[in-house]
Design a protein around this motif. Structure first.
Motif, PDB file in Angstrom:
ATOM      1  N   LEU A   1       0.813  -1.212   0.000  1.00 44.06           N
ATOM      2  CA  LEU A   1       0.000   0.000   0.000  1.00 44.06           C
ATOM      3  C   LEU A   1       0.851   1.268   0.000  1.00 44.06           C
ATOM      4  O   LEU A   1       0.520   2.246  -0.670  1.00 44.06           O
ATOM      5  CB  LEU A   1      -0.934   0.006   1.204  1.00 44.06           C
TER       6      LEU A   1
ATOM      7  N   ALA B   1       1.942   1.666  -3.510  1.00 40.47           N
ATOM      8  CA  ALA B   1       0.827   2.095  -4.355  1.00 40.47           C
ATOM      9  C   ALA B   1       0.566   3.585  -4.176  1.00 40.47           C
ATOM     10  O   ALA B   1       0.272   4.299  -5.138  1.00 40.47           O
ATOM     11  CB  ALA B   1      -0.422   1.282  -4.023  1.00 40.47           C
ATOM     12  N   ASP B   2       0.666   4.074  -2.941  1.00 42.13           N
ATOM     13  CA  ASP B   2       0.498   5.508  -2.681  1.00 42.13           C
ATOM     14  C   ASP B   2       1.481   6.322  -3.519  1.00 42.13           C
ATOM     15  O   ASP B   2       1.113   7.330  -4.136  1.00 42.13           O
ATOM     16  CB  ASP B   2       0.732   5.804  -1.198  1.00 42.13           C
ATOM     17  N   ARG B   3       2.737   5.882  -3.548  1.00 44.26           N
ATOM     18  CA  ARG B   3       3.754   6.610  -4.297  1.00 44.26           C
ATOM     19  C   ARG B   3       3.426   6.635  -5.794  1.00 44.26           C
ATOM     20  O   ARG B   3       3.519   7.676  -6.443  1.00 44.26           O
ATOM     21  CB  ARG B   3       5.124   5.967  -4.092  1.00 44.26           C
TER      22      ARG B   3
ATOM     23  N   LEU C   1       0.506   6.078  -7.331  1.00 41.17           N
ATOM     24  CA  LEU C   1      -0.748   6.762  -7.646  1.00 41.17           C
ATOM     25  C   LEU C   1      -0.623   8.280  -7.549  1.00 41.17           C
ATOM     26  O   LEU C   1      -1.348   9.020  -8.225  1.00 41.17           O
ATOM     27  CB  LEU C   1      -1.860   6.261  -6.719  1.00 41.17           C
ATOM     28  N   LYS C   2       0.292   8.752  -6.733  1.00 41.78           N
ATOM     29  CA  LYS C   2       0.513  10.202  -6.625  1.00 41.78           C
ATOM     30  C   LYS C   2       1.273  10.749  -7.834  1.00 41.78           C
ATOM     31  O   LYS C   2       1.149  11.931  -8.164  1.00 41.78           O
ATOM     32  CB  LYS C   2       1.281  10.522  -5.342  1.00 41.78           C
TER      33      LYS C   2
ATOM     34  N   SER D   1      -8.339  -1.372   1.104  1.00 42.81           N
ATOM     35  CA  SER D   1      -7.693  -0.061   1.219  1.00 42.81           C
ATOM     36  C   SER D   1      -7.257   0.457  -0.149  1.00 42.81           C
ATOM     37  O   SER D   1      -7.334   1.662  -0.414  1.00 42.81           O
ATOM     38  CB  SER D   1      -6.483  -0.149   2.153  1.00 42.81           C
ATOM     39  N   LEU D   2      -6.796  -0.440  -1.013  1.00 43.18           N
ATOM     40  CA  LEU D   2      -6.392  -0.021  -2.349  1.00 43.18           C
ATOM     41  C   LEU D   2      -7.578   0.580  -3.094  1.00 43.18           C
ATOM     42  O   LEU D   2      -7.434   1.585  -3.812  1.00 43.18           O
ATOM     43  CB  LEU D   2      -5.821  -1.203  -3.137  1.00 43.18           C
TER      44      LEU D   2
ATOM     45  N   ALA E   1      -9.891   2.329  -2.057  1.00 45.75           N
ATOM     46  CA  ALA E   1     -10.166   3.704  -1.632  1.00 45.75           C
ATOM     47  C   ALA E   1      -9.121   4.693  -2.125  1.00 45.75           C
ATOM     48  O   ALA E   1      -9.287   5.899  -1.976  1.00 45.75           O
ATOM     49  CB  ALA E   1     -10.231   3.758  -0.103  1.00 45.75           C
ATOM     50  N   LYS E   2      -8.038   4.175  -2.737  1.00 48.09           N
ATOM     51  CA  LYS E   2      -6.932   5.038  -3.143  1.00 48.09           C
ATOM     52  C   LYS E   2      -6.892   5.317  -4.637  1.00 48.09           C
ATOM     53  O   LYS E   2      -6.200   6.232  -5.073  1.00 48.09           O
ATOM     54  CB  LYS E   2      -5.595   4.388  -2.748  1.00 48.09           C
ATOM     55  N   VAL E   3      -7.636   4.547  -5.438  1.00 54.12           N
ATOM     56  CA  VAL E   3      -7.454   4.629  -6.889  1.00 54.12           C
ATOM     57  C   VAL E   3      -8.183   5.803  -7.524  1.00 54.12           C
ATOM     58  O   VAL E   3      -8.027   6.067  -8.721  1.00 54.12           O
ATOM     59  CB  VAL E   3      -7.881   3.316  -7.575  1.00 54.12           C
ATOM     60  N   GLY E   4      -9.008   6.498  -6.774  1.00 61.57           N
ATOM     61  CA  GLY E   4      -9.701   7.667  -7.303  1.00 61.57           C
ATOM     62  C   GLY E   4     -10.674   7.312  -8.410  1.00 61.57           C
ATOM     63  O   GLY E   4     -11.511   6.410  -8.251  1.00 61.57           O
TER      64      GLY E   4
END
Length: 315
Positions: A18, A21-23, A25-26, A51-52, A54-57
């Motif tokens: 995760l 993935a944050d890095r 996706l930003k 959790s992923l 919720a991060k993919v927009g």
């Protein structure tokens, strides 16, 4: 028209799944996020997969379930690895990547090597350009996997062996010298080359103790058919040039078996080596058990630009 970009990753209980993935996706705008996950470890990765999501927009999220083992209706029979099914499922998930996307980002950090090779091969065959990323851990546990299955050739990556040639083996080693031993015993090569991650003194003492020293102790004085050399899997080309040179030398006049047990970056370089040597193959042996505390935190992120038209080297 905006470029269409695909992000491919593999769900894991490791924190760097995760965090990594944050890095990614930003830094990118994706049309689709493709996340592979394995049935047998579904409970371990459930929270991470949620959790992923919720991060993919605004990107479309596709969670692709893969079986590690075939399903048998007969009780008491040992399950067998479902590597052919895995190939088919990944092929179905990717469909026609060159038609649907302009480029990709492939995060190999927590992706099993066989799934990595299958995915990378399909993207390369489609001629799709992209970026491969790997997030190093801050710290590793003493072991990664245990109870390995018998090694097998990865689907579609068996090369063109010649029956009257000897078999030789090149292994990029990891922390478990027993797994290196398993490959040697399974294939009985006439020669074996073990490549360990070569780090400057003081920079990666953990790797030096758990990989290099253990392999030298076990194999260094066994017999003349086994040799050991260092390779830098974290160099700019992820060790490809060094591995290619070593593979050409040991593979001359032989069928060459290639195995990656060390840094995940080595799997990418070995794939490219295989594509350049027609009488080579890639092998894999999945484990039945994995350490839930294999890694801690996230360190630097390594990137490699991937141009399918430049996979072949001038050799």
């Amino acid at each position: 028209m905006n470029a269409r970009k695909l992000f491919i990753t593999a769900a894991s209980w490791e924190p760097r799944f995760l965090l990594g993935a944050d890095r990614v996706l930003k830094d990118h705008q994706f049309n689709k996020v493709l996340c592979l996950w394995f049935t047998e470890f579904g409970d371990r990765t459930l929270d991470a997969r949620m959790s992923l999501g919720a991060k993919v927009g605004n990107a479309e999220l596709s969670l692709v379930e893969l079986p590690m083992y075939s399903v048998s209706g007969e009780s008491g029979r040992r399950r067998t690895p479902a590597y052919v099914t895995v190939w088919r499922q990944i092929r179905l998930a990717l469909a026609d990547p060159a038609r649907d996307f302009d480029s990709f980002v492939l995060d190999i950090t927590t992706m099993p090597r066989e799934a990595l090779w299958i995915t990378l091969d399909l993207l390369t065959e489609a001629g799709l350009p992209g970026t491969i990323v790997y997030h190093r851990a801050k710290k590793h546990g003493d072991w990664c996997g245990s109870e390995p299955e018998l090694p097998h050739i990865v689907p579609k990556l068996g090369g063109l062996p010649t029956l009257d040639l000897p078999t030789r083996l090149m292994i990029v080693s990891g922390y478990d010298e027993d797994r290196s031993e398993q490959f040697i015993v399974s294939f009985e090569p006439s020669e074996t080359l073990i490549l360990f991650q070569d780090s400057p003194a003081g920079t990666r003492d953990e790797n030096r103790a758990k990989n290099e020293e253990r392999h030298k102790t076990r194999f260094g004085k066994r017999d003349k058919t086994i040799s050991l050399h260092g390779v830098s899997c974290y160099s700019a080309d992820w060790g490809f040039e060094q591995m290619m040179g070593a593979a050409i030398k040991i593979g001359l006049g032989a069928n060459l078996i290639l195995a990656s047990l060390g840094p995940k970056t080595s799997a990418v370089s070995l794939y490219r080596v295989h594509r350049n040597l027609v009488e080579s193959c890639l092998i894999y042996a999945p484990c039945r058990n994995y350490n839930p505390e294999y890694s801690e935190g996230i360190g630097e992120t390594l990137t490699l630009e991937w141009d399918s038209n430049q996979v072949l080297a001038n050799v």
